[in-house]
Scaffold this motif. Structure first.
Motif, PDB file in Angstrom:
ATOM      1  N   ASP A   1       2.619   8.362  -8.520  1.00 51.63           N
ATOM      2  CA  ASP A   1       1.616   9.237  -7.913  1.00 51.63           C
ATOM      3  C   ASP A   1       0.730   8.542  -6.887  1.00 51.63           C
ATOM      4  O   ASP A   1       0.231   9.183  -5.971  1.00 51.63           O
ATOM      5  CB  ASP A   1       0.725   9.883  -8.983  1.00 51.63           C
ATOM      6  N   ASN A   2       0.516   7.238  -7.011  1.00 49.11           N
ATOM      7  CA  ASN A   2      -0.354   6.581  -6.033  1.00 49.11           C
ATOM      8  C   ASN A   2       0.407   6.132  -4.783  1.00 49.11           C
ATOM      9  O   ASN A   2      -0.161   5.516  -3.901  1.00 49.11           O
ATOM     10  CB  ASN A   2      -1.136   5.419  -6.662  1.00 49.11           C
ATOM     11  N   TRP A   3       1.697   6.471  -4.687  1.00 53.84           N
ATOM     12  CA  TRP A   3       2.450   6.222  -3.464  1.00 53.84           C
ATOM     13  C   TRP A   3       2.012   7.279  -2.452  1.00 53.84           C
ATOM     14  O   TRP A   3       2.245   8.464  -2.637  1.00 53.84           O
ATOM     15  CB  TRP A   3       3.946   6.304  -3.718  1.00 53.84           C
ATOM     16  N   ASP A   4       1.399   6.843  -1.366  1.00 48.60           N
ATOM     17  CA  ASP A   4       0.780   7.743  -0.410  1.00 48.60           C
ATOM     18  C   ASP A   4       1.385   7.530   0.971  1.00 48.60           C
ATOM     19  O   ASP A   4       1.268   6.435   1.529  1.00 48.60           O
ATOM     20  CB  ASP A   4      -0.729   7.474  -0.393  1.00 48.60           C
ATOM     21  N   GLU A   5       1.983   8.575   1.524  1.00 49.84           N
ATOM     22  CA  GLU A   5       2.635   8.441   2.821  1.00 49.84           C
ATOM     23  C   GLU A   5       1.658   8.147   3.955  1.00 49.84           C
ATOM     24  O   GLU A   5       2.058   7.670   5.006  1.00 49.84           O
ATOM     25  CB  GLU A   5       3.460   9.678   3.146  1.00 49.84           C
ATOM     26  N   ALA A   6       0.382   8.394   3.757  1.00 50.06           N
ATOM     27  CA  ALA A   6      -0.622   8.104   4.783  1.00 50.06           C
ATOM     28  C   ALA A   6      -1.099   6.645   4.719  1.00 50.06           C
ATOM     29  O   ALA A   6      -1.844   6.203   5.586  1.00 50.06           O
ATOM     30  CB  ALA A   6      -1.816   9.043   4.631  1.00 50.06           C
TER      31      ALA A   6
END
Length: 116
Positions: free
Chosen positions: A53-58
Motif C-alpha cells: 500500500d505504501n508504493w506510490d506512483e507519485a
C-alpha cells in the motif's frame, strides 16, 4: 572578503554533480524509472493484506517502500515479499530493475518468468 572565482566554480561543479546524480533515474517527465517498474509489478499482483500500500506512483524515491531494499546509491537491489499472500503474474517491468540482485517471493501464488 572579495569574490573568489575558484571557489565559485567549485561550488557550481559540486551542485551540478548532485543535480545530475539525483536526476539520473528520472524520465523526461521527471518520473523515476524504478518507481515505474515497481508500480508495473504492483499492477500485476493481488495484495489482499495491503503490504504494498505504501508504493506510490507519485514518489520520486522507492527506497522507503515496504519490501524494497536499495543500495547506498539509492538503486533498487532487492525485492523481498515472501509469504505475503500475494498472487498474480510477474510483470514484464521486472526487467527494468537493472540493478536488482535479489528477489524473494516464495510462499506466494505468483507465476511467470522474470525477463530481461
Amino acid at each position: 572578503m572579495g569574490f573568489n572565482k575558484d571557489r565559485f566554480l567549485l561550488t557550481w561543479v559540486v551542485l551540478f554533480f548532485f543535480w545530475v546524480s539525483a536526476t539520473a533515474l528520472l524520465s523526461p517527465k521527471g518520473v523515476n524509472f524504478e518507481v515505474q517498474a515497481l508500480m508495473g509489478i504492483k499492477e500485476f499482483l493481488d495484495d489482499p493484506h495491503g503490504v504494498l500500500d505504501n508504493w506510490d506512483e507519485a514518489a520520486v524515491d522507492p527506497c522507503s517502500w515496504n519490501m524494497v531494499t536499495c543500495s547506498l546509491d539509492g538503486l533498487v537491489i532487492s525485492l523481498g515479499a515472501p509469504s505475503q499472500n500475494l498472487s498474480g503474474t510477474l510483470a514484464p517491468s521486472f526487467g527494468n530493475l537493472t540493478n536488482l540482485q535479489l528477489v524473494l517471493l516464495q510462499n506466494n501464488n505468483i507465476s511467470g518468468h522474470i525477463q530481461k
